[in-house]
Design a protein around this motif. Structure first.
Motif, PDB file in Angstrom:
ATOM      1  N   TRP A 228       5.453  30.990  -6.921  1.00 31.70           N
ATOM      2  CA  TRP A 228       5.072  32.163  -7.619  1.00 31.70           C
ATOM      3  C   TRP A 228       5.618  32.949  -8.295  1.00 31.70           C
ATOM      4  O   TRP A 228       5.397  33.798  -9.218  1.00 31.70           O
ATOM      5  N   LYS A 229       7.092  32.707  -8.299  1.00 32.88           N
ATOM      6  CA  LYS A 229       8.270  33.612  -9.096  1.00 32.88           C
ATOM      7  C   LYS A 229       9.270  32.702  -9.309  1.00 32.88           C
ATOM      8  O   LYS A 229       9.886  32.211  -8.454  1.00 32.88           O
ATOM      9  N   TYR A 230       9.862  32.357 -10.642  1.00 32.73           N
ATOM     10  CA  TYR A 230      10.692  31.386 -10.886  1.00 32.73           C
ATOM     11  C   TYR A 230      12.231  32.416 -10.727  1.00 32.73           C
ATOM     12  O   TYR A 230      12.070  33.615 -10.833  1.00 32.73           O
ATOM     13  N   SER A 231      13.169  31.747 -10.344  1.00 29.34           N
ATOM     14  CA  SER A 231      14.670  32.163  -9.987  1.00 29.34           C
ATOM     15  C   SER A 231      15.314  32.194 -11.334  1.00 29.34           C
ATOM     16  O   SER A 231      16.505  31.972 -11.282  1.00 29.34           O
ATOM     17  N   LYS A 232      14.819  32.660 -12.455  1.00 34.15           N
ATOM     18  CA  LYS A 232      15.352  32.774 -13.741  1.00 34.15           C
ATOM     19  C   LYS A 232      16.120  33.982 -13.944  1.00 34.15           C
ATOM     20  O   LYS A 232      15.407  34.945 -13.560  1.00 34.15           O
ATOM     21  N   TYR A 233      17.262  34.170 -14.615  1.00 36.39           N
ATOM     22  CA  TYR A 233      17.594  35.334 -14.966  1.00 36.39           C
ATOM     23  C   TYR A 233      17.453  35.685 -16.573  1.00 36.39           C
ATOM     24  O   TYR A 233      17.482  34.991 -17.443  1.00 36.39           O
ATOM     25  N   ILE A 234      16.735  36.774 -16.460  1.00 34.97           N
ATOM     26  CA  ILE A 234      16.562  37.419 -17.733  1.00 34.97           C
ATOM     27  C   ILE A 234      16.794  38.946 -17.837  1.00 34.97           C
ATOM     28  O   ILE A 234      16.564  39.614 -16.970  1.00 34.97           O
ATOM     29  N   GLU A 235      17.925  39.008 -18.805  1.00 32.63           N
ATOM     30  CA  GLU A 235      18.977  40.221 -18.713  1.00 32.63           C
ATOM     31  C   GLU A 235      17.776  41.475 -18.896  1.00 32.63           C
ATOM     32  O   GLU A 235      18.182  42.530 -18.006  1.00 32.63           O
ATOM     33  N   GLU A 236      16.970  41.586 -19.487  1.00 32.24           N
ATOM     34  CA  GLU A 236      16.189  42.883 -19.820  1.00 32.24           C
ATOM     35  C   GLU A 236      15.495  43.175 -18.697  1.00 32.24           C
ATOM     36  O   GLU A 236      15.265  44.382 -18.076  1.00 32.24           O
ATOM     37  N   GLU A 237      14.931  42.298 -18.185  1.00 27.82           N
ATOM     38  CA  GLU A 237      14.005  42.180 -16.710  1.00 27.82           C
ATOM     39  C   GLU A 237      14.971  42.662 -15.663  1.00 27.82           C
ATOM     40  O   GLU A 237      14.572  43.255 -14.626  1.00 27.82           O
ATOM     41  N   TYR A 238      16.275  42.121 -15.510  1.00 25.54           N
ATOM     42  CA  TYR A 238      17.152  42.351 -14.739  1.00 25.54           C
ATOM     43  C   TYR A 238      17.751  43.815 -14.610  1.00 25.54           C
ATOM     44  O   TYR A 238      17.736  44.332 -13.460  1.00 25.54           O
ATOM     45  N   LYS A 239      17.915  44.337 -15.746  1.00 30.08           N
ATOM     46  CA  LYS A 239      18.260  45.846 -16.086  1.00 30.08           C
ATOM     47  C   LYS A 239      17.238  46.624 -15.406  1.00 30.08           C
ATOM     48  O   LYS A 239      17.344  47.720 -14.843  1.00 30.08           O
ATOM     49  N   GLU A 240      15.774  46.282 -15.965  1.00 25.85           N
ATOM     50  CA  GLU A 240      14.605  46.750 -15.272  1.00 25.85           C
ATOM     51  C   GLU A 240      14.808  46.959 -13.584  1.00 25.85           C
ATOM     52  O   GLU A 240      14.147  47.994 -13.102  1.00 25.85           O
ATOM     53  N   ASP A 241      14.979  45.934 -12.982  1.00 24.75           N
ATOM     54  CA  ASP A 241      14.986  45.755 -11.704  1.00 24.75           C
ATOM     55  C   ASP A 241      15.949  46.497 -10.828  1.00 24.75           C
ATOM     56  O   ASP A 241      15.834  47.126 -10.258  1.00 24.75           O
ATOM     57  N   LEU A 242      17.289  46.645 -11.839  1.00 23.25           N
ATOM     58  CA  LEU A 242      18.141  47.567 -11.341  1.00 23.25           C
ATOM     59  C   LEU A 242      17.696  48.930 -11.066  1.00 23.25           C
ATOM     60  O   LEU A 242      18.045  49.821 -10.176  1.00 23.25           O
ATOM     61  N   ASP A 243      17.261  49.356 -12.274  1.00 26.03           N
ATOM     62  CA  ASP A 243      16.632  50.640 -12.335  1.00 26.03           C
ATOM     63  C   ASP A 243      15.740  50.977 -11.197  1.00 26.03           C
ATOM     64  O   ASP A 243      15.362  52.105 -10.566  1.00 26.03           O
ATOM     65  N   ASN A 244      14.615  49.946 -10.971  1.00 29.81           N
ATOM     66  CA  ASN A 244      13.493  50.231  -9.997  1.00 29.81           C
ATOM     67  C   ASN A 244      13.986  50.124  -8.567  1.00 29.81           C
ATOM     68  O   ASN A 244      13.867  50.919  -7.862  1.00 29.81           O
ATOM     69  N   LEU A 245      15.489  49.464  -8.351  1.00 28.16           N
ATOM     70  CA  LEU A 245      16.059  49.523  -7.106  1.00 28.16           C
ATOM     71  C   LEU A 245      16.586  50.996  -6.756  1.00 28.16           C
ATOM     72  O   LEU A 245      16.295  51.453  -5.830  1.00 28.16           O
ATOM     73  N   ILE A 246      17.009  51.530  -7.838  1.00 29.72           N
ATOM     74  CA  ILE A 246      17.615  53.075  -7.647  1.00 29.72           C
ATOM     75  C   ILE A 246      16.374  53.891  -7.259  1.00 29.72           C
ATOM     76  O   ILE A 246      16.295  54.927  -6.675  1.00 29.72           O
ATOM     77  N   ASP A 247      15.366  53.905  -7.879  1.00 30.58           N
ATOM     78  CA  ASP A 247      13.975  54.364  -7.866  1.00 30.58           C
ATOM     79  C   ASP A 247      13.567  54.334  -6.353  1.00 30.58           C
ATOM     80  O   ASP A 247      13.232  55.272  -5.677  1.00 30.58           O
ATOM     81  N   LYS A 248      13.646  53.140  -5.921  1.00 27.37           N
ATOM     82  CA  LYS A 248      13.169  52.819  -4.368  1.00 27.37           C
ATOM     83  C   LYS A 248      14.038  53.499  -3.500  1.00 27.37           C
ATOM     84  O   LYS A 248      13.655  54.219  -2.479  1.00 27.37           O
ATOM     85  N   TYR A 249      15.520  53.777  -3.803  1.00 25.61           N
ATOM     86  CA  TYR A 249      16.239  54.501  -2.909  1.00 25.61           C
ATOM     87  C   TYR A 249      15.881  55.907  -2.977  1.00 25.61           C
ATOM     88  O   TYR A 249      15.853  56.622  -1.923  1.00 25.61           O
ATOM     89  N   SER A 250      15.559  56.429  -4.079  1.00 29.77           N
ATOM     90  CA  SER A 250      15.309  57.718  -4.338  1.00 29.77           C
ATOM     91  C   SER A 250      13.993  58.168  -3.519  1.00 29.77           C
ATOM     92  O   SER A 250      13.843  59.085  -2.829  1.00 29.77           O
ATOM     93  N   GLU A 251      13.078  57.162  -3.627  1.00 26.16           N
ATOM     94  CA  GLU A 251      12.104  57.172  -2.669  1.00 26.16           C
ATOM     95  C   GLU A 251      12.045  57.500  -1.327  1.00 26.16           C
ATOM     96  O   GLU A 251      11.160  58.065  -0.523  1.00 26.16           O
ATOM     97  N   GLN A 252      13.231  57.239  -0.655  1.00 21.83           N
ATOM     98  CA  GLN A 252      13.542  57.090   0.416  1.00 21.83           C
ATOM     99  C   GLN A 252      14.597  58.243   0.963  1.00 21.83           C
ATOM    100  O   GLN A 252      15.166  58.151   2.024  1.00 21.83           O
ATOM    101  N   GLY A 253      14.711  59.200  -0.204  1.00 21.98           N
ATOM    102  CA  GLY A 253      15.670  60.179   0.246  1.00 21.98           C
ATOM    103  C   GLY A 253      17.033  60.075  -0.154  1.00 21.98           C
ATOM    104  O   GLY A 253      17.709  61.215  -0.301  1.00 21.98           O
ATOM    105  N   PHE A 254      17.548  58.812  -0.666  1.00 19.26           N
ATOM    106  CA  PHE A 254      18.919  58.793  -1.159  1.00 19.26           C
ATOM    107  C   PHE A 254      18.908  59.026  -2.599  1.00 19.26           C
ATOM    108  O   PHE A 254      18.911  58.051  -3.479  1.00 19.26           O
ATOM    109  N   ARG A 255      18.994  60.328  -2.966  1.00 21.39           N
ATOM    110  CA  ARG A 255      18.629  60.456  -4.471  1.00 21.39           C
ATOM    111  C   ARG A 255      19.838  60.523  -5.237  1.00 21.39           C
ATOM    112  O   ARG A 255      20.176  60.696  -6.491  1.00 21.39           O
ATOM    113  N   ASP A 256      21.056  60.294  -4.483  1.00 21.32           N
ATOM    114  CA  ASP A 256      22.518  60.275  -5.036  1.00 21.32           C
ATOM    115  C   ASP A 256      22.954  58.601  -5.047  1.00 21.32           C
ATOM    116  O   ASP A 256      24.036  58.200  -5.602  1.00 21.32           O
ATOM    117  N   ALA A 257      21.851  57.893  -4.811  1.00 23.21           N
ATOM    118  CA  ALA A 257      22.324  56.347  -4.849  1.00 23.21           C
ATOM    119  C   ALA A 257      22.488  56.125  -6.054  1.00 23.21           C
ATOM    120  O   ALA A 257      22.182  56.264  -7.194  1.00 23.21           O
TER     121      ALA A 257
END
Length: 871
Positions: A228-257
């Motif tokens: 259902w999801k290919y394991s390919k690397y797309i730079e733009e989507e990868y950068k968006e995913d890294l931003d999303n990862l930090i957002d998820k940390y922030s939602e769990q109280g880790f605002r300095d992550a």
């Protein structure tokens, strides 16, 4: 003659002095800076494909105009020629000065033009697609920018698909068959598709690797079975995913992550990469004191019920902003919406962090309430379809009322529900006036067709079926006698008029209906009238022969009143109707087992229906994304037998038996036994069970029906529809319970197909029409379904969406055999297309997982065509 050169570069170097140039080595052309000269003429050299006149036109200089040398006009002329992207070089010379008159020469070098572009390294069909997508066309000027962007475009095209080692080369060659033209060859070496073998995290202690990988929505590592999801690397989507990862940390109280580093490592197989992400989580923060400032009209306790955040909760800035300012959803339940829905258009609500003490964050909710705003003017623009009053009467925003965002959203829904305008383009434009605390509201609409024509023919079951249907949803009764209003029919008052004729060898039906949604024009009370006639003939479905002497005639009429209620809220409606139907049979077998004594009989059906409903779905009628639909209905006749006190128990049914060949397993009638005749042919023994005319001269029964649908927006444009239904046909007198009409027929596409015998056709895809209810129908039914819908396009010309569904349902004869879990199940996919002129069209491919009655094999795959009906 030596000409003095003036280029765009050297214009800036001129100083205030007299310049000169040698003419034939001896003569000089002298001019004075900042002196205005009259332009005597322009000559152009160097053109190949373009004419001299074209260069002069692009430059924008005219003979006789005054010029400063150097000056803005000459500089602008040179820039204009470069801006055309047709010249690689532009030089300007003073060729002659005659006292106050100056003559210029433009020496240009044209860029070559593309004549032919070819792509190698991929298939011919793919090359053709790539050329079309890149929009490389003959006649384009070959600039450095074109070469760079073309190479980058094709490279990105393949790296976005996971071919990280893609190499693109461009070769240009002069085309001798054309003037100043070149041919380009693009060679693409895409290499192998590169997949992500491992995603490793470093530095994380509070959140697991597995959880962090789930935060990377579009960047996934390989594992067996993932489809259902290919394991390919797309730079733009990868950068968006890294931003999303930090957002998820922030939602769990880790605002300095933060992410300290992320690296890509190539593996030895050269076809996979590893991603290493190093994190610094920081500490977890919690909400400290929460203070409300500036609230005068709403108390702290009331605002706290909207905020729903307590001291000590894990700090989540996303939730805080959504509870304060809204999530963007129309039904967002937040503090800002509380003010906006109660007149405070100019209010401001902001959450501010005021103090961080160790791991505790103090928050102030600062509120500027201001004064309430009233609506000054309401208008509608773009309405070319109907009379203005038809639109204005649906609006929930009126001049003089307090401003309400909720009422604006409701008005958008009501305009969309009219069916005259594109739901995706109903736009409110607010013009606030802070000085007098008022606001003007203008609703911009885009028309779409509302009338429909159904003209179709088909061949099935040994007969041609023709249908003609006309539906006008914007009809005007009051203009019937005005010739000038016929375009082609009088329109504009929002009334619905429908005519339908359907005929085949087996039956013919005619129906007419008219609905006035605003009876009297002042309140939303509807009046509907319908008249219909149907004639059905006896058919032998083995030989497809028709006996027109055996028929069922149905004549009926319905008058109904509907009303929009104000309580519990104005989404509720109450509909009431009275229906009369007369059934005349002439030796016609109803369901294969029910007929009247002596082969001929008449039944009368006078019934009253009442339905309480609530419909908040929307904003579009065709593709709702939010809200729900609910209805609870009752239909009943007078209890004639109880009123007259007549005893029907001594009226015996007359048994009569017939036989019929059973070569295909269907038969003409229901089977009670199977045997062979004297010649060894299969026969079916049928009990026609003729019913005494006196028992059903006036039908008596009651019906209870419950239906509900919910629409939930999921991810993106994906919408979940859930549906439940339940129906029951009951009797006042057990001796009169087995009426041959008003029954439930479950299975198939759910289309009524011209039946007016009171039956309710319940669709259950994956099974043949009515196959789950037998020939006589059932007295009880239930149905459950879920459907995932995704819009392909929602344009006014055509709305198209795809769907996947799962359904379960069944019909039952009585409560003794009723089991809500004994259901027939199915699943499948389909598509719907709504075109204003033809209504809703669709096709479903469904698989029935269970066997139908009188069969031991599961239903399997079925194809259903949908016309004019939405599930």
């Amino acid at each position: 003659m030596t000409k003095f050169k003036i280029s765009a570069l050297c214009l800036a170097l001129f100083s205030s002095m007299i310049l000169s140039a040698q003419k034939n080595g001896n003569d000089q052309i002298s001019y004075e800076e900042n002196k205005k000269y009259e332009l005597g003429g322009i000559t152009v050299v160097g053109v190949k494909q373009f004419s001299e006149q074209s260069v002069k036109l692009y430059a924008g200089l005219k003979t006789g105009q005054l010029l400063k040398i150097p000056g803005d006009k000459l500089s602008s002329a040179i820039k204009k020629l470069y801006s055309t992207k047709r010249f690689s070089k532009v030089d300007v010379y003073i060729s002659k000065i005659d006292e106050e008159i100056i003559y210029l020469e433009f020496n240009v070098t044209e860029l070559p033009q593309l004549n032919n572009v070819a792509i190698s390294g991929v298939s011919k069909s793919k090359a053709k697609t790539l050329l079309s997508e890149a929009e490389l066309k003959a006649g384009e000027m070959l600039t450095e920018n074109l070469l760079v962007t073309t190479k980058n475009y094709f490279t990105k095209k393949y790296t976005d698909k996971g071919y990280l080692k893609t190499k693109v080369s461009l070769d240009t060659k002069k085309d001798t068959s054309q003037t100043n033209a070149v041919n380009m060859r693009v060679h693409i070496d895409k290499g192998d598709k590169i997949k992500i073998k491992k995603i490793r995290f470093h530095g994380n202690q509070k959140v697991s690797d597995k959880k962090l990988r789930s935060y990377l929505k579009n960047t996934k590592q390989k594992f067996w079975g993932r489809f259902w999801k290919y394991s390919k690397y797309i730079e733009e989507e990868y950068k968006e995913d890294l931003d999303n990862l930090i957002d998820k940390y922030s939602e769990q109280g880790f605002r300095d992550a933060r992410i300290i580093s992320d690296t890509i490592t190539w593996n030895e197989d050269t076809k996979t990469i590893d991603l290493d992400i190093t994190l610094e989580e920081g500490k977890r923060y919690y909400f400290g004191a929460i203070k409300f400032l500036g609230n005068a009209n709403y108390g702290t306790d009331q605002l706290q019920r909207f905020l729903k955040i307590q001291k000590g909760d894990v700090y989540n800035s996303k939730i805080l902003n959504e509870r304060v300012s809204g999530s963007g959803a129309p039904d967002s339940d937040d503090i800002s919406s509380l003010y906006q829905n109660n007149g405070y258009l100019f209010s401001q609500v902001n959450a501010v962090e005021t103090k961080v003490d160790n791991d505790s964050i103090t928050v102030e909710i600062r509120i500027l309430e201001d004064d309430p705003a009233t609506i000054k003017k309401v208008s509608v623009t773009g309405n070319e379809v109907t009379n203005d009053h038809v639109v204005y009467r649906e609006l929930r925003t009126r001049p003089g009322q307090l401003y309400s965002k909720e009422n604006i959203i409701r008005s958008i829904r009501e305009i969309s529900q009219l069916g005259f305008f594109d739901p995706e383009n109903v736009t409110p434009d607010l013009t606030p006036n802070y000085a007098d605390k008022t606001v003007d509201i203008d609703y911009s609409v885009v028309k779409k067709g509302s009338s429909q024509i159904e003209l179709q023919g088909g061949y099935g079951g040994g007969a041609f079926i023709g249908t003609l249907g006309l539906s006008f949803n914007n009809f005007s009764v009051r203009n019937l006698l005005k010739k000038e209003e016929y375009k082609p029919l009088p329109m504009g008052d929002g009334q619905s008029l429908a005519l339908r004729l359907q005929s085949s060898r087996y039956f013919s039906t005619y129906s007419f209906s008219l609905t006035e949604p605003w009876l009297g024009g002042k309140k939303p009370k509807s009046l509907s009238i319908s008249i219909y006639n149907s004639r059905q003939y006896q058919v032998n479905y083995q030989s497809y022969t028709v006996d027109k002497s055996k028929r069922l005639n149905i004549l009926g009429a319905t008058i109904g009143l509907g009303q929009r209620l104000q309580w519990p809220d104005d989404y509720f409606t109450l509909n009431q109707s009275i229906t009369y139907r007369q059934y005349k049979t002439n030796d016609y077998l109803l369901g294969g087992a029910l007929a009247f004594e002596n082969g001929t009989g008449t039944s009368n059906n006078l019934s009253y229906s009442i339905t309480l409903g609530r419909n908040s779905s929307g904003p579009s009628r065709i593709f709702p994304t939010t809200g729900s639909e609910f209805s609870l209905g009752a239909k009943f006749t007078l209890p004639h037998s109880l009123l007259t006190g007549k005893d029907y128990s001594n009226l015996e049914d007359l048994d009569e038996f017939k036989t019929a060949p059973d070569t295909n397993g269907n038969g003409v009638l229901d089977n009670e036994d199977i045997g062979v005749d004297s010649e060894g042919n299969d026969i079916r023994i049928i009990n026609t069970g003729k019913i005494n005319q006196e028992k059903f001269e006036w039908l008596e029964y009651y019906k209870l029906t419950y239906k509900a649908k919910w629409y939930t927006a999921l991810i993106g444009k994906l919408v979940l529809m859930t549906n439940t239904e339940l129906g029951y046909l009951g009797a006042y007198n057990s001796e009169l319970a087995d009426i041959p009409f008003e029954r439930y027929f479950v299975g198939g596409d759910g289309l009524q197909q011209g039946q007016f015998d009171g039956r309710e056709v319940v669709g259950l895809r994956g099974y043949e029409n009515s196959s789950l209810s037998g020939n006589t129908g059932g007295k009880i039914y239930n149905k459950f379904s879920v459907e995932l819908r995704y819009p392909i396009t929602l344009k006014p010309s055509a709305s198209i969406y795809a769907l996947g569904f799962a359904e379960a349902g069944n019909s039952y004869e009585n409560f003794e055999v009723f089991n809500p879990f004994d259901v027939k199940k199915s699943a499948g996919v389909g598509i719907r297309i709504f075109m204003p002129a033809f209504g809703l069209l669709g096709i479903d491919f469904a698989h029935g997982f269970d066997a139908t009655p009188f069969s031991s094999e599961k239903s399997g795959w079925q194809t259903h065509f949908i016309i004019g009906q939405q599930f």
